[in-house]
Design a protein around this motif. Structure first.
Motif, PDB file in Angstrom:
ATOM      1  N   ALA A  12       0.856  -1.196   0.000  1.00  0.00           N
ATOM      2  CA  ALA A  12       0.000   0.000   0.000  1.00  0.00           C
ATOM      3  C   ALA A  12       0.887   1.239   0.000  1.00  0.00           C
ATOM      4  CB  ALA A  12      -0.927  -0.004   1.213  1.00  0.00           C
ATOM      5  N   GLY A  13       0.255   2.404  -0.055  1.00  0.00           N
ATOM      6  CA  GLY A  13       0.973   3.669  -0.084  1.00  0.00           C
ATOM      7  C   GLY A  13       1.441   4.134   1.285  1.00  0.00           C
ATOM      8  N   GLU A  14       2.152   5.259   1.292  1.00  0.00           N
ATOM      9  CA  GLU A  14       2.784   5.750   2.519  1.00  0.00           C
ATOM     10  C   GLU A  14       1.786   6.070   3.648  1.00  0.00           C
ATOM     11  OE1 GLU A  14       2.848   7.422  -0.447  1.00  0.00           O
ATOM     12  OE2 GLU A  14       4.844   8.225  -0.873  1.00  0.00           O
ATOM     13  N   PRO A  15       0.765   6.930   3.405  1.00  0.00           N
ATOM     14  CA  PRO A  15      -0.140   7.262   4.510  1.00  0.00           C
ATOM     15  C   PRO A  15      -0.865   6.034   5.051  1.00  0.00           C
ATOM     16  CG  PRO A  15      -0.493   8.726   2.645  1.00  0.00           C
ATOM     17  CD  PRO A  15       0.378   7.619   2.169  1.00  0.00           C
ATOM     18  N   THR A  16      -1.207   5.110   4.144  1.00  0.00           N
ATOM     19  CA  THR A  16      -1.916   3.899   4.546  1.00  0.00           C
ATOM     20  C   THR A  16      -1.090   3.102   5.544  1.00  0.00           C
ATOM     21  OG1 THR A  16      -2.790   3.870   2.295  1.00  0.00           O
ATOM     22  CG2 THR A  16      -3.148   1.902   3.611  1.00  0.00           C
ATOM     23  N   HIS A  17       0.222   3.080   5.343  1.00  0.00           N
ATOM     24  CA  HIS A  17       1.112   2.425   6.292  1.00  0.00           C
ATOM     25  C   HIS A  17       1.201   3.189   7.610  1.00  0.00           C
ATOM     26  CE1 HIS A  17       2.723  -0.126   3.035  1.00  0.00           C
ATOM     27  NE2 HIS A  17       3.231  -0.856   4.003  1.00  0.00           N
ATOM     28  N   ILE A  18       1.459   4.481   7.491  1.00  0.00           N
ATOM     29  CA  ILE A  18       1.795   5.269   8.675  1.00  0.00           C
ATOM     30  C   ILE A  18       0.648   5.292   9.684  1.00  0.00           C
ATOM     31  CG2 ILE A  18       2.459   7.576   9.484  1.00  0.00           C
ATOM     32  CD1 ILE A  18       3.895   7.919   6.737  1.00  0.00           C
ATOM     33  N   VAL A  19      -0.595   5.345   9.214  1.00  0.00           N
ATOM     34  CA  VAL A  19      -1.720   5.379  10.152  1.00  0.00           C
ATOM     35  C   VAL A  19      -1.898   4.048  10.876  1.00  0.00           C
ATOM     36  CG1 VAL A  19      -2.968   7.188   8.920  1.00  0.00           C
ATOM     37  CG2 VAL A  19      -3.429   4.790   8.373  1.00  0.00           C
ATOM     38  N   ARG A  20      -1.268   2.979  10.372  1.00  0.00           N
ATOM     39  CA  ARG A  20      -1.402   1.659  11.006  1.00  0.00           C
ATOM     40  C   ARG A  20      -0.202   1.284  11.868  1.00  0.00           C
ATOM     41  NH1 ARG A  20      -4.371   2.045   6.661  1.00  0.00           N
ATOM     42  NH2 ARG A  20      -6.342   0.898   6.478  1.00  0.00           N
ATOM     43  N   LEU A  21       0.837   2.103  11.837  1.00  0.00           N
ATOM     44  CA  LEU A  21       2.045   1.761  12.583  1.00  0.00           C
ATOM     45  C   LEU A  21       1.841   1.794  14.097  1.00  0.00           C
ATOM     46  CD1 LEU A  21       4.733   3.520  10.387  1.00  0.00           C
ATOM     47  CD2 LEU A  21       4.524   1.071  10.815  1.00  0.00           C
ATOM     48  N   ALA A  22       0.836   2.532  14.538  1.00  0.00           N
ATOM     49  CA  ALA A  22       0.548   2.553  15.977  1.00  0.00           C
ATOM     50  C   ALA A  22      -0.087   1.249  16.438  1.00  0.00           C
ATOM     51  CB  ALA A  22      -0.382   3.730  16.312  1.00  0.00           C
ATOM     52  N   ARG A  23      -0.697   0.515  15.493  1.00  0.00           N
ATOM     53  CA  ARG A  23      -1.401  -0.720  15.847  1.00  0.00           C
ATOM     54  C   ARG A  23      -0.597  -1.978  15.564  1.00  0.00           C
ATOM     55  NH1 ARG A  23      -5.851  -1.625  12.637  1.00  0.00           N
ATOM     56  NH2 ARG A  23      -5.577   0.105  11.207  1.00  0.00           N
ATOM     57  N   ALA A  24       0.459  -1.850  14.784  1.00  0.00           N
ATOM     58  CA  ALA A  24       1.198  -3.050  14.393  1.00  0.00           C
ATOM     59  C   ALA A  24       2.643  -2.698  14.072  1.00  0.00           C
ATOM     60  CB  ALA A  24       0.543  -3.700  13.182  1.00  0.00           C
ATOM     61  N   GLU A  25       3.516  -3.640  14.310  1.00  0.00           N
ATOM     62  CA  GLU A  25       4.929  -3.467  13.980  1.00  0.00           C
ATOM     63  C   GLU A  25       5.145  -3.865  12.522  1.00  0.00           C
ATOM     64  OE1 GLU A  25       8.124  -4.175  17.049  1.00  0.00           O
ATOM     65  OE2 GLU A  25       6.583  -5.558  17.760  1.00  0.00           O
ATOM     66  N   LEU A  26       4.822  -2.930  11.634  1.00  0.00           N
ATOM     67  CA  LEU A  26       5.004  -3.187  10.203  1.00  0.00           C
ATOM     68  C   LEU A  26       6.417  -2.805   9.794  1.00  0.00           C
ATOM     69  CD1 LEU A  26       1.634  -1.815   8.764  1.00  0.00           C
ATOM     70  CD2 LEU A  26       2.169  -4.111   9.611  1.00  0.00           C
TER      71      LEU A  26
END
Length: 319
Positions: free
Chosen positions: A93-107
């Protein structure tokens, strides 16, 4: 994700592995894991063409990862949700899609798998000849649509106090423009093309305001720790698929159609605006990721800053 009952042969292997583990004969990561199925989650549109080519032309097996499959979702966001939920092993996925999920998972983003300076376009009504005439921007809140709109306002030195932001989902933007409810919108394909078909025109692209859109392929930290070798093989397969896509778009479009049923002309039209490529993260990628993180924090889409330098796996892909 459902799990089928192991075959007798596989049960025998599992039992054998268990007895060896009890005897202390296996390493911490079971050898059996090397041949375990791997599922990659992607969106269902042509920006993910390289993944469909790799799957359809069996390139994963060519590079020593025979049990890899590609699962398409509505978009990259859904693919990453599946990754966070451990329903897939890798997600793109794109950058913002990743960044908003980094608080919930260790991607752990492994590499860039696509880039484009033109895939996001600013579409305006016919009577809006220049961007400084825009008073109502349609935006997809919290996405690169809103981020690039902000770049446009700053780069062109527009008066933000005189501009109204109208929130919308991407499919509604062309209709809002046609009705005159908004003056323009900056968003990804196919919505700019649809806006032009309904009477709008293209004013500029994301590259004109200093943004190159990218997609990242990511794993969760625990999975990556146990599967670095297979992750590297997958990236090599995708690199060849990206090269095929660049050099022979009709061949790539056939793979997309075979897996997603997207018509070949639609894929060929989309491929004009994108560069499928597998590469390591650059200094520019890091700077852009941090800027998007600050943007998301300012919009309260994330609650704390993200140090992207610690998250991006720079140097993992050596193409």
């Amino acid at each position: 994700m459902t799990h089928s009952t192991p075959s007798p042969h596989r049960r025998k292997l599992l039992l054998g592995a268990a007895s060896m583990l009890a005897a202390g004969a296996l390493p911490a990561v079971p050898v059996l894991a090397q041949g375990a199925p791997v599922t990659i989650g992607v969106g269902a549109d042509p920006v993910f063409t390289a993944f469909f080519v790799a799957a359809n032309e069996k390139l994963f097996a060519k590079y020593g990862a025979p049990n890899v499959s590609v699962q398409s979702y509505t978009d990259g966001g859904e693919a990453l949700n599946a990754l966070v939920a451990n329903q897939v092993n890798l997600g793109c996925a794109g950058e913002p899609t990743h960044i908003v999920r980094l608080a919930r998972a260790e991607l752990r983003p492994l590499a860039v798998t696509y880039q484009s300076r033109t895939y996001l376009k600013l579409v305006a009504r016919k009577d809006i000849a220049t961007a400084d005439k825009i008073r109502k921007f349609g935006i997809v809140a919290g996405s690169v649509s809103e981020y690039v709109t902000g770049l446009t306002i700053r780069q062109l030195k527009l008066d933000a106090s005189k501009i109204e932001m109208v929130r919308s989902g991407p499919p509604e933007l062309p209709a809002l423009l046609a009705r005159g409810d908004i003056d323009a919108y900056f968003v990804w394909e196919p919505w700019p093309t649809l806006g032009v078909q309904q009477g709008g025109h293209i004013l500029m692209t994301c590259g004109d305001v200093g943004y190159t859109s990218t997609l990242w392929l990511s794993a969760t930290a625990p999975w990556l720790a146990a599967n670095k070798e297979v992750a590297g093989k997958i990236l090599k397969a995708l690199a060849e698929a990206a090269e095929i896509t660049r050099k022979d778009p009709p061949r790539a479009a056939q793979s997309v159609q075979a897996i997603t049923r997207i018509p070949i002309p639609q894929t060929l039209n989309s491929l004009k605006d994108m560069e499928p490529v597998v590469r390591d993260f650059s200094d520019t990628d890091l700077a852009t990721a941090n800027a998007i993180g600050e943007f998301l924090l300012s919009r309260q889409a994330i609650k704390a800053p993200v140090d992207m330098g610690k998250v991006l796996q720079r140097g993992f892909y050596k193409g």
